[in-house]
Design a protein around this motif. Structure first.
Motif, mmCIF file in Angstrom:
data_model
loop_
_atom_site.group_PDB
_atom_site.id
_atom_site.type_symbol
_atom_site.label_atom_id
_atom_site.label_comp_id
_atom_site.label_asym_id
_atom_site.label_seq_id
_atom_site.Cartn_x
_atom_site.Cartn_y
_atom_site.Cartn_z
ATOM 1 N N CYS A 115 0.858 -1.188 0.000
ATOM 2 C CA CYS A 115 0.000 0.000 0.000
ATOM 3 C C CYS A 115 0.889 1.231 0.000
ATOM 4 O O CYS A 115 1.876 1.294 0.722
ATOM 5 C CB CYS A 115 -0.910 0.017 1.228
ATOM 6 N N LYS A 116 0.520 2.236 -0.833
ATOM 7 C CA LYS A 116 1.371 3.410 -1.005
ATOM 8 C C LYS A 116 1.198 4.433 0.112
ATOM 9 O O LYS A 116 1.924 5.421 0.159
ATOM 10 C CB LYS A 116 1.079 4.087 -2.341
ATOM 11 N N HIS A 117 0.231 4.262 0.980
ATOM 12 C CA HIS A 117 -0.054 5.253 2.026
ATOM 13 C C HIS A 117 -0.034 6.655 1.430
ATOM 14 O O HIS A 117 0.717 7.531 1.863
ATOM 15 C CB HIS A 117 0.913 5.093 3.196
ATOM 16 N N CYS A 118 -0.913 6.831 0.426
ATOM 17 C CA CYS A 118 -0.987 8.089 -0.334
ATOM 18 C C CYS A 118 -1.186 9.281 0.603
ATOM 19 O O CYS A 118 -1.873 9.183 1.617
ATOM 20 C CB CYS A 118 -2.172 8.058 -1.293
ATOM 21 N N ALA A 121 -5.164 10.159 0.267
ATOM 22 C CA ALA A 121 -5.500 8.773 -0.051
ATOM 23 C C ALA A 121 -6.946 8.648 -0.537
ATOM 24 O O ALA A 121 -7.883 8.946 0.205
ATOM 25 C CB ALA A 121 -5.283 7.897 1.164
ATOM 26 N N PRO A 122 -7.157 8.191 -1.778
ATOM 27 C CA PRO A 122 -8.517 8.019 -2.291
ATOM 28 C C PRO A 122 -9.359 7.047 -1.462
ATOM 29 O O PRO A 122 -10.560 7.260 -1.296
ATOM 30 C CB PRO A 122 -8.294 7.491 -3.710
ATOM 31 N N CYS A 123 -8.750 5.984 -0.925
ATOM 32 C CA CYS A 123 -9.538 5.032 -0.127
ATOM 33 C C CYS A 123 -10.108 5.727 1.101
ATOM 34 O O CYS A 123 -11.267 5.568 1.446
ATOM 35 C CB CYS A 123 -8.674 3.846 0.293
ATOM 36 N N VAL A 140 -2.011 5.430 6.522
ATOM 37 C CA VAL A 140 -3.439 5.225 6.262
ATOM 38 C C VAL A 140 -3.839 3.840 6.780
ATOM 39 O O VAL A 140 -3.268 2.836 6.357
ATOM 40 C CB VAL A 140 -3.736 5.334 4.754
ATOM 41 N N CYS A 157 -9.236 3.019 -4.705
ATOM 42 C CA CYS A 157 -7.772 2.964 -4.711
ATOM 43 C C CYS A 157 -7.242 2.900 -6.141
ATOM 44 O O CYS A 157 -7.605 2.013 -6.899
ATOM 45 C CB CYS A 157 -7.289 1.742 -3.928
ATOM 46 N N PRO A 158 -6.362 3.838 -6.524
ATOM 47 C CA PRO A 158 -5.830 3.814 -7.894
ATOM 48 C C PRO A 158 -4.759 2.750 -8.107
ATOM 49 O O PRO A 158 -4.262 2.593 -9.221
ATOM 50 C CB PRO A 158 -5.251 5.217 -8.077
ATOM 51 N N PHE A 159 -4.384 2.041 -7.042
ATOM 52 C CA PHE A 159 -3.330 1.033 -7.153
ATOM 53 C C PHE A 159 -3.860 -0.384 -6.956
ATOM 54 O O PHE A 159 -3.079 -1.335 -6.915
ATOM 55 C CB PHE A 159 -2.226 1.320 -6.134
ATOM 56 N N VAL A 161 -5.118 -1.818 -4.257
ATOM 57 C CA VAL A 161 -4.517 -2.379 -3.049
ATOM 58 C C VAL A 161 -5.559 -2.915 -2.072
ATOM 59 O O VAL A 161 -5.597 -4.107 -1.769
ATOM 60 C CB VAL A 161 -3.634 -1.320 -2.347
ATOM 61 N N VAL A 162 -6.411 -2.053 -1.584
ATOM 62 C CA VAL A 162 -7.292 -2.438 -0.475
ATOM 63 C C VAL A 162 -8.353 -3.416 -0.986
ATOM 64 O O VAL A 162 -8.750 -3.375 -2.146
ATOM 65 C CB VAL A 162 -7.895 -1.170 0.188
ATOM 66 N N LYS A 173 -5.819 -3.892 4.519
ATOM 67 C CA LYS A 173 -4.629 -3.553 3.746
ATOM 68 C C LYS A 173 -3.491 -3.307 4.726
ATOM 69 O O LYS A 173 -3.703 -3.338 5.951
ATOM 70 C CB LYS A 173 -4.868 -2.316 2.896
HETATM 71 S S1 SF4 Z 1 -5.127 1.540 -0.180
HETATM 72 FE FE1 SF4 Z 1 -4.700 2.500 -2.159
HETATM 73 S S2 SF4 Z 1 -5.631 4.569 -1.984
HETATM 74 FE FE2 SF4 Z 1 -5.446 3.761 0.102
HETATM 75 S S3 SF4 Z 1 -3.468 4.581 0.834
HETATM 76 FE FE3 SF4 Z 1 -3.065 2.493 -0.009
HETATM 77 S S4 SF4 Z 1 -2.462 2.857 -2.151
HETATM 78 FE FE4 SF4 Z 1 -3.432 4.801 -1.420
#
Ligand code: SF4
Lengths: 294, 311
Positions: A115-118, A121-123, A140, A157-159, A161-162, A173
């Motif tokens: 997880c990128k911990h944006c 964060a979109p999630c 996140v 999530c754009p990646f 992940v979750v 996640k």
């Molecule tokens: S689950 Fe996806 S959107 Fe949420 S912080 Fe991780 S990479 Fe970003």
């Protein structure tokens, strides 16, 4: 790596509890609330041992997803999921080095995904219950006692992940080992990584270290090395801000199944709502005219 | 279409875990109810005596979303016993949270309106009629939100097909909601004059929907995600929702309005097709969106820098 002076005080095994601020010894950083922490994953150092995957499963008590073989190089994990929070990609490429060995002998790309911990964060922004939140370490996390399994974070999530778990009906996640951070411990994956491909630390310091590493690789002739997820770099596009878990890559992002230019989903809320409401308002006027007609 | 490398063809995104029949059904009912509240309020304001039947039926029809909607939404949760956690926050970045509160507000106003209508129908009292009139304006405003927020809910994700056309998708949903409500009220209408007015509203809404559909498809092509409509759900979207569910009833209604009084059957057939099309629109957009998230050549194309919003 040099030994931390405090490590000398810990020459014997201790059974009383964790070493206070142990992360200082293992990652060279003291974990304090209010600062930003994350991962710098340097894919040029990854040897594909999957120690991170195992350490993550062990610490977080996560069940296995797949016991079979995928036939996709050494990647039998497949993807990040509700039960898999670190996932090592294996990409076998021809023509990486100047020799005539088969790709699997010379053309490995390996990358431990997470997880990128944006930053934006979109999630988290999509979560309608507030279960997803920003911790005091700027990470996140899904609060398991609040999540009701609506699943809206999953497409947000754009990646990719979750994910929702079929076992307990909640979203799961990577937590960047929230519990370990609270106890002054380095996250399990970073601690277990034998090559320091996964480095844990404070974001500013990690980004600095990563830039230096790119410079060093360029000097060594690996000109294709670049960062993914640092401010202004690929991955940190579309108002996502930077990614607290960022990467050093040597091929285009798509090779690693990463989006080249992800976006912040919540930026589409206002344009969408307003156009819809404008259309309905227009139709309402038309309806008034129809009823007024004889 | 994206030609570059993928990771063994594996998905780069995760599709939404929603049940498309259940959630799509909710989105349809939300649109139908919101549209019914809106049309009924306008009818009452413009033609209070002549269109009293449509006004009354509109107030009752508006109760579909408050009564059935929450059941469908809770059914789709993976931990339904915690549905009330939806009410612990209000978040402007989350259309699901915005929608929760729109549904709450709508349920309150539409519920009062329907109860007042019921009281005046059964008991013949006068004051409930005034109460219904007072609640119908906020109910109509919330209804407009209820009919459209669901498009924002899909658009504010990373699912390529949903994210590629945030504006025209919302126009489609909003117009389809008004069309469905007009069609449902027209089916039950006995006054020929009011039915013509309702059919004319449906015509306007269907024409708007078709224009927005064209705009959506153009956005899909520009963003390179139009391949997501090649699958079965895409066919449902093109043939079911757009062809048989919007273009066909539009033609039938125009014909029936031109024929005048003798065209009741045409109007009925058109209304049924409009309702079915409105439901299929929601389900097919959900299904085709999930397809677009599953296919890496579409999601990796969508996340190319040329699709970044211009700043
Ligand atoms: S689950 Fe996806 S959107 Fe949420 S912080 Fe991780 S990479 Fe970003």
């Amino acid at each position: 790596m040099d030994m931390h002076p405090r490590a000398l005080e810990q020459s014997n095994s201790q059974f009383g509890g964790p070493i206070p601020n142990e992360s200082e010894l293992t990652a060279g950083v003291r974990i304090e609330p209010g600062k930003s922490y994350g991962f710098f994953t340097d894919t040029t150092l990854c040897i594909g041992c999957k120690a991170c995957e195992v350490a993550c499963k062990e610490w977080n008590n996560l069940p296995a997803d797949n016991l079979g073989l995928t036939g996709q190089s050494y990647d039998n994990t497949g993807a990040l999921s509700a039960n898999t929070w670190r996932h090592v990609n294996f990409i076998e490429k021809a023509g990486v080095r100047e020799n005539d060995l088969a790709p699997f002998q010379s053309g490995w790309l390996m990358m431990s995904d997470v997880c990128k911990h944006c930053h934006n964060a979109p999630c988290l922004e999509a979560c309608p219950t507030g279960a997803l939140f920003k911790t005091e370490f700027d990470t996140v996390v899904v609060q398991q006692d609040i999540c009701n399994g609506c699943g809206y974070c999953v497409p947000a999530c754009p990646f990719g992940v979750v994910d929702l778990s079929d076992l307990d009906g909640k979203a799961h996640k990577c937590t960047l080992c929230y519990d370990r951070l609270k106890g002054g411990l380095e996250p399990a994956c970073a601690k277990s990584c034998p090559t320091d491909s996964i480095q844990f630390g404070e974001i500013g310091e990690l980004q600095q270290r990563a830039r230096e590493r790119v410079g060093e690789l360029h000097r060594l002739g690996a000109e294709e090395a670049y960062l993914y997820g640092t401010p202004g770099a690929p991955g940190a596009t579309g108002d996502l801000g930077h990614l607290n878990a960022f990467f050093l890559l040597t091929d285009r992002p798509e090779t690693y199944n990463l989006p080249a230019a992800p976006t912040r989903a919540s930026n589409r809320v206002v344009p969408s709502l307003f156009s819809g409401l404008a259309a309905v308002a227009g139709l309402a006027l038309a309806a008034a005219a129809m009823f007024a007609r004889r | 279409m994206y030609q570059g490398p993928t990771y063994y063809g594996r998905a780069q995104l995760k599709p939404s875990p929603f049940n498309n029949w259940v959630v799509g059904g909710y989105v349809f009912l939300a649109g139908l109810s919101g549209g019914a509240a809106l049309i009924s309020a306008i009818a009452d304001a413009v033609r209070p005596i002549g269109a009293a039947g449509a006004v009354r039926r509109g107030r009752y029809l508006a109760m579909l979303a408050p009564l059935v909607g929450p059941l469908l939404l809770i059914e789709d949760l993976r931990t339904p016993s915690r549905f009330y956690n939806m009410l612990r926050v209000a978040k402007g970045t989350s259309p699901m949270s915005i929608g929760t509160w729109i549904l709450m507000a709508f349920s309150a106003f539409a519920g009062l309106g329907a109860a007042a209508q019921f009281a005046s129908d059964r008991l013949g009292w006068l004051w409930p009629r005034r109460a219904a009139r007072a609640t119908q304006v906020p109910a109509a405003v919330a209804g407009a939100g209820l009919a459209t927020y669901t498009a924002g809910l899909f658009a504010a994700t990373s699912t390529p097909l949903w994210a590629a056309a945030p504006q025209s998708l919302a126009v489609r949903f909003g117009a389809s909601s008004v069309a469905a409500a007009g069609a449902a009220l027209s089916l039950a209408e006995r006054s020929a004059r009011t039915r013509r007015a309702l059919d004319a509203i449906t015509v306007a809404a269907l024409a708007t929907e078709l224009a927005a559909t064209e705009a959506s498809h153009r956005s899909y092509r520009r963003a390179g995600v139009d391949g997501a409509l090649d699958g079965a759900w895409g066919q449902v979207e093109k043939i079911g929702a757009t062809g048989l569910g919007a273009a066909l009833p539009l033609g039938l209604l125009v014909a029936s309005l031109a024929l005048g009084r003798r065209a009741g059957r045409l109007s009925q057939a058109a209304s049924l097709a409009t309702l079915a099309g409105s439901a299929l629109l929601r389900m097919s957009i959900m299904g085709a969106g999930d397809d677009s998230a599953r296919r890496p050549e579409i999601s990796l194309r969508f996340s190319q820098p040329d699709n970044l919003p211009r700043v």
